[in-house]
Design a protein around this motif. Structure first.
Motif, PDB file in Angstrom:
ATOM      1  N   ARG A 264       0.844  -1.212   0.000  1.00 39.37           N
ATOM      2  CA  ARG A 264       0.000   0.000   0.000  1.00 39.37           C
ATOM      3  C   ARG A 264       0.874   1.254   0.000  1.00 39.37           C
ATOM      4  O   ARG A 264       0.623   2.203  -0.729  1.00 39.37           O
ATOM      5  CB  ARG A 264      -0.870  -0.035   1.258  1.00 39.37           C
ATOM      6  CG  ARG A 264      -2.218   0.617   1.111  1.00 39.37           C
ATOM      7  CD  ARG A 264      -3.142   0.402   2.295  1.00 39.37           C
ATOM      8  NE  ARG A 264      -2.514   0.471   3.588  1.00 39.37           N
ATOM      9  CZ  ARG A 264      -2.460  -0.531   4.466  1.00 39.37           C
ATOM     10  NH1 ARG A 264      -2.995  -1.711   4.162  1.00 39.37           N
ATOM     11  NH2 ARG A 264      -1.887  -0.384   5.644  1.00 39.37           N
ATOM     12  N   LYS A 265       1.917   1.238   0.822  1.00 32.50           N
ATOM     13  CA  LYS A 265       2.815   2.404   0.902  1.00 32.50           C
ATOM     14  C   LYS A 265       3.525   2.629  -0.429  1.00 32.50           C
ATOM     15  O   LYS A 265       3.716   3.769  -0.854  1.00 32.50           O
ATOM     16  CB  LYS A 265       3.861   2.202   2.017  1.00 32.50           C
ATOM     17  CG  LYS A 265       3.272   2.256   3.402  1.00 32.50           C
ATOM     18  CD  LYS A 265       2.807   3.663   3.733  1.00 32.50           C
ATOM     19  CE  LYS A 265       2.045   3.661   5.049  1.00 32.50           C
ATOM     20  NZ  LYS A 265       1.415   4.945   5.366  1.00 32.50           N
ATOM     21  N   ILE A 266       3.923   1.546  -1.061  1.00 33.34           N
ATOM     22  CA  ILE A 266       4.603   1.687  -2.365  1.00 33.34           C
ATOM     23  C   ILE A 266       3.635   2.278  -3.377  1.00 33.34           C
ATOM     24  O   ILE A 266       3.963   3.207  -4.112  1.00 33.34           O
ATOM     25  CB  ILE A 266       5.118   0.317  -2.870  1.00 33.34           C
ATOM     26  CG1 ILE A 266       6.215  -0.218  -1.946  1.00 33.34           C
ATOM     27  CG2 ILE A 266       5.621   0.434  -4.302  1.00 33.34           C
ATOM     28  CD1 ILE A 266       6.697  -1.626  -2.297  1.00 33.34           C
ATOM     29  N   LYS A 267       2.424   1.759  -3.359  1.00 34.18           N
ATOM     30  CA  LYS A 267       1.409   2.217  -4.316  1.00 34.18           C
ATOM     31  C   LYS A 267       1.189   3.721  -4.162  1.00 34.18           C
ATOM     32  O   LYS A 267       1.151   4.468  -5.142  1.00 34.18           O
ATOM     33  CB  LYS A 267       0.103   1.445  -4.055  1.00 34.18           C
ATOM     34  CG  LYS A 267      -1.072   1.877  -4.897  1.00 34.18           C
ATOM     35  CD  LYS A 267      -1.014   1.249  -6.268  1.00 34.18           C
ATOM     36  CE  LYS A 267      -2.104   1.796  -7.161  1.00 34.18           C
ATOM     37  NZ  LYS A 267      -1.863   1.559  -8.569  1.00 34.18           N
ATOM     38  N   SER A 268       1.073   4.185  -2.897  1.00 29.56           N
ATOM     39  CA  SER A 268       0.802   5.613  -2.766  1.00 29.56           C
ATOM     40  C   SER A 268       2.064   6.448  -2.992  1.00 29.56           C
ATOM     41  O   SER A 268       1.970   7.603  -3.388  1.00 29.56           O
ATOM     42  CB  SER A 268       0.101   5.960  -1.443  1.00 29.56           C
ATOM     43  OG  SER A 268       0.831   5.466  -0.374  1.00 29.56           O
ATOM     44  N   ALA A 269       3.239   5.873  -2.818  1.00 28.91           N
ATOM     45  CA  ALA A 269       4.462   6.649  -3.076  1.00 28.91           C
ATOM     46  C   ALA A 269       4.750   6.759  -4.571  1.00 28.91           C
ATOM     47  O   ALA A 269       5.079   7.823  -5.079  1.00 28.91           O
ATOM     48  CB  ALA A 269       5.645   6.012  -2.358  1.00 28.91           C
ATOM     49  N   SER A 270       4.641   5.648  -5.292  1.00 31.20           N
ATOM     50  CA  SER A 270       5.092   5.680  -6.692  1.00 31.20           C
ATOM     51  C   SER A 270       4.045   5.204  -7.682  1.00 31.20           C
ATOM     52  O   SER A 270       4.244   5.305  -8.884  1.00 31.20           O
ATOM     53  CB  SER A 270       6.326   4.788  -6.842  1.00 31.20           C
ATOM     54  OG  SER A 270       5.938   3.423  -6.752  1.00 31.20           O
ATOM     55  N   GLY A 271       2.975   4.638  -7.177  1.00 33.38           N
ATOM     56  CA  GLY A 271       1.954   4.111  -8.083  1.00 33.38           C
ATOM     57  C   GLY A 271       2.228   2.683  -8.511  1.00 33.38           C
ATOM     58  O   GLY A 271       1.391   2.056  -9.168  1.00 33.38           O
ATOM     59  N   ALA A 272       3.394   2.145  -8.153  1.00 34.29           N
ATOM     60  CA  ALA A 272       3.715   0.776  -8.605  1.00 34.29           C
ATOM     61  C   ALA A 272       2.891  -0.258  -7.835  1.00 34.29           C
ATOM     62  O   ALA A 272       2.659  -0.114  -6.638  1.00 34.29           O
ATOM     63  CB  ALA A 272       5.195   0.498  -8.411  1.00 34.29           C
ATOM     64  N   ASN A 273       2.472  -1.273  -8.550  1.00 34.95           N
ATOM     65  CA  ASN A 273       1.695  -2.351  -7.925  1.00 34.95           C
ATOM     66  C   ASN A 273       2.581  -3.519  -7.562  1.00 34.95           C
ATOM     67  O   ASN A 273       3.246  -4.090  -8.425  1.00 34.95           O
ATOM     68  CB  ASN A 273       0.639  -2.875  -8.909  1.00 34.95           C
ATOM     69  CG  ASN A 273      -0.484  -1.888  -9.063  1.00 34.95           C
ATOM     70  OD1 ASN A 273      -1.023  -1.373  -8.078  1.00 34.95           O
ATOM     71  ND2 ASN A 273      -0.808  -1.570 -10.310  1.00 34.95           N
ATOM     72  N   TYR A 274       2.598  -3.877  -6.293  1.00 37.57           N
ATOM     73  CA  TYR A 274       3.304  -5.072  -5.839  1.00 37.57           C
ATOM     74  C   TYR A 274       2.259  -6.081  -5.379  1.00 37.57           C
ATOM     75  O   TYR A 274       1.339  -5.740  -4.635  1.00 37.57           O
ATOM     76  CB  TYR A 274       4.272  -4.748  -4.693  1.00 37.57           C
ATOM     77  CG  TYR A 274       5.587  -4.175  -5.184  1.00 37.57           C
ATOM     78  CD1 TYR A 274       5.639  -2.923  -5.782  1.00 37.57           C
ATOM     79  CD2 TYR A 274       6.771  -4.903  -5.068  1.00 37.57           C
ATOM     80  CE1 TYR A 274       6.841  -2.405  -6.252  1.00 37.57           C
ATOM     81  CE2 TYR A 274       7.986  -4.390  -5.531  1.00 37.57           C
ATOM     82  CZ  TYR A 274       8.011  -3.141  -6.126  1.00 37.57           C
ATOM     83  OH  TYR A 274       9.200  -2.637  -6.590  1.00 37.57           O
ATOM     84  N   THR A 275       2.423  -7.306  -5.839  1.00 36.96           N
ATOM     85  CA  THR A 275       1.477  -8.365  -5.506  1.00 36.96           C
ATOM     86  C   THR A 275       2.031  -9.187  -4.347  1.00 36.96           C
ATOM     87  O   THR A 275       3.245  -9.376  -4.252  1.00 36.96           O
ATOM     88  CB  THR A 275       1.300  -9.285  -6.736  1.00 36.96           C
ATOM     89  OG1 THR A 275       0.979  -8.453  -7.842  1.00 36.96           O
ATOM     90  CG2 THR A 275       0.211 -10.310  -6.530  1.00 36.96           C
ATOM     91  N   ILE A 276       1.127  -9.671  -3.515  1.00 35.49           N
ATOM     92  CA  ILE A 276       1.551 -10.485  -2.371  1.00 35.49           C
ATOM     93  C   ILE A 276       1.228 -11.937  -2.678  1.00 35.49           C
ATOM     94  O   ILE A 276       0.106 -12.246  -3.074  1.00 35.49           O
ATOM     95  CB  ILE A 276       0.823 -10.026  -1.099  1.00 35.49           C
ATOM     96  CG1 ILE A 276       1.270  -8.588  -0.798  1.00 35.49           C
ATOM     97  CG2 ILE A 276       1.129 -10.927   0.092  1.00 35.49           C
ATOM     98  CD1 ILE A 276       0.180  -7.721  -0.348  1.00 35.49           C
ATOM     99  N   SER A 277       2.239 -12.768  -2.495  1.00 33.24           N
ATOM    100  CA  SER A 277       1.996 -14.148  -2.859  1.00 33.24           C
ATOM    101  C   SER A 277       2.713 -15.101  -1.903  1.00 33.24           C
ATOM    102  O   SER A 277       3.889 -14.907  -1.573  1.00 33.24           O
ATOM    103  CB  SER A 277       2.502 -14.354  -4.297  1.00 33.24           C
ATOM    104  OG  SER A 277       2.701 -15.702  -4.535  1.00 33.24           O
ATOM    105  N   GLY A 278       1.975 -16.090  -1.463  1.00 32.58           N
ATOM    106  CA  GLY A 278       2.575 -17.111  -0.601  1.00 32.58           C
ATOM    107  C   GLY A 278       2.894 -18.313  -1.442  1.00 32.58           C
ATOM    108  O   GLY A 278       3.354 -18.201  -2.578  1.00 32.58           O
TER     109      GLY A 278
END
Ligand code: 0X9
Ligand code: ZN
Length: 348
Positions: A264-278
């Protein structure tokens, strides 16, 4: 890769990985890296990738630039006798009696993933400017775990991945350091063949590089609260276990919540989407550093696959180095603050 080739491989049940969608572009573009004007001693840049010598020069100057905050330790030497450094960042570093929680960052295990060491150094620079994040945590960074591979990927083969240890086959070199850790070593997603890019090595911790990291982790095992293994590419936070889909990590809920916060922090800082995966099966791999560290009981362990999502793959354009570093910084600020909050809650 042409459709027919990928189809053929799929038909024959041959596992493959697309490393570049346009190899000709990557290989035919004259690499400027041999001809760069080298940075002055101790200077860092994120406008282009730094070569091995520049990275070393920057790291080696840190203790004299920040004597109160930086401690530099040589953990061991690589197969080709290059130092493997650990940078410890703390406030009042002179008093080494600190028992603060540790946040441990490992980068540069895979030679071709140049944005990994670059982002780790970006984080180091940011931490040194941000005393508040050093108040309640000690940051330990291994910026270049695989120096021999890094040098080889600059001078000989841009897409080299492993270290450069000779093997029983005179034609083939290198162990995949991220298959050489002693937790379910040699199981899924690794190879016994020295010529494979995912060669697991003759036995767990066979390599001086993984031994160096092992010893550094074990030294602070009890106070390490978070561990991040930096790779590229894919924009992912991967959490344990990575060796199986059959067992869930006992702290899966907390691992996911923390990763969601970082994303979420990355998204609001740069707009980049990081996916979470187990353990969804995308990265079912045994013998990686993340699982071994998690097996020691370190609570927050992730492999972070940095940018991008596949457009330029391992050859991430230089213009995106700083933004990728910012992604890591946004995530680490959040992680650091969350760990502080958890500690306070525990105390009250
Ligand atoms: O395969 C790897 O070592 C990592 N991906 S990469 O493309 N950078 O090579 C992923 C490791 C994830 N960890 C586990 N599955 N244990
Ligand atoms: Zn990797």
């Amino acid at each position: 890769m042409s459709c027919s080739l990928s189809q053929k491989l799929a038909d024959e049940d041959v596992a493959f990985e697309v490393q570049s969608r346009d190899l000709s572009q990557l290989l035919l573009t004259p690499l400027p890296y041999g001809q760069i004007v080298e940075l002055p001693k101790g200077v860092v840049t994120f406008d282009r990738y730094m070569n091995y010598k520049e990275i070393m020069s920057y790291i080696e100057e840190l203790p004299s630039k920040y004597p109160d905050k930086v401690n530099l330790e040589e953990l061991g030497r690589s197969n080709e006798d290059r130092p493997i450094y650990l940078i410890t960042i703390n406030r009042n570093n002179n008093s080494r009696k600190t028992e603060k929680p540790v946040i441990f960052i490992e980068s540069g295990a895979h030679a071709r993933e140049w944005v990994s060491p670059a982002s780790a150094l970006y984080l180091v620079e940011r931490l040194l400017e941000s005393p508040s994040l050093l108040r309640n945590a000690e940051w330990r960074v291994v910026p270049l775990l695989n120096p021999d591979g890094y040098v080889y990927s600059w001078n000989h083969d841009r897409l080299w991945r492993k270290n450069r240890v000779p093997s029983s086959d005179p034609q083939c070199f290198g162990v995949d350091l991220n298959r050489n850790f002693a937790y379910h070593w040699g199981e899924v997603g690794s190879s016994t063949k020295p010529c494979s890019a995912i060669y697991q090595g003759p036995h767990p911790f066979s390599e001086p590089e993984t031994q160096a990291l092992r010893d550094a982790v074990l030294e602070v095992q009890n106070r390490t609260k978070a561990y991040l293994s930096l790779h590229s590419y894919g924009q992912l936070f991967l959490y344990p276990w990575g060796y199986t889909t059959a067992v869930n990590h006992s702290k899966t809920g907390e691992l996911v919540t923390m990763a969601e916060g970082m994303a979420r922090k990355i998204k609001s800082a740069s707009g980049a989407n990081y996916t979470i995966s187990g353990n969804t099966g995308i990265f079912l791999i045994a013998g990686a550093s993340d699982d071994w560290v998690a097996s020691l009981g370190v609570p927050f362990v992730y492999t972070m696959e940095l940018r991008d999502t596949g457009n330029s793959a391992f050859h991430l354009p230089e213009e995106l180095i700083a933004s990728t570093g910012e992604d890591l910084w946004a995530a680490m600020k959040y992680l650091g603050r969350q760990l502080e909050k958890k500690k306070k809650r525990k105390r009250n």
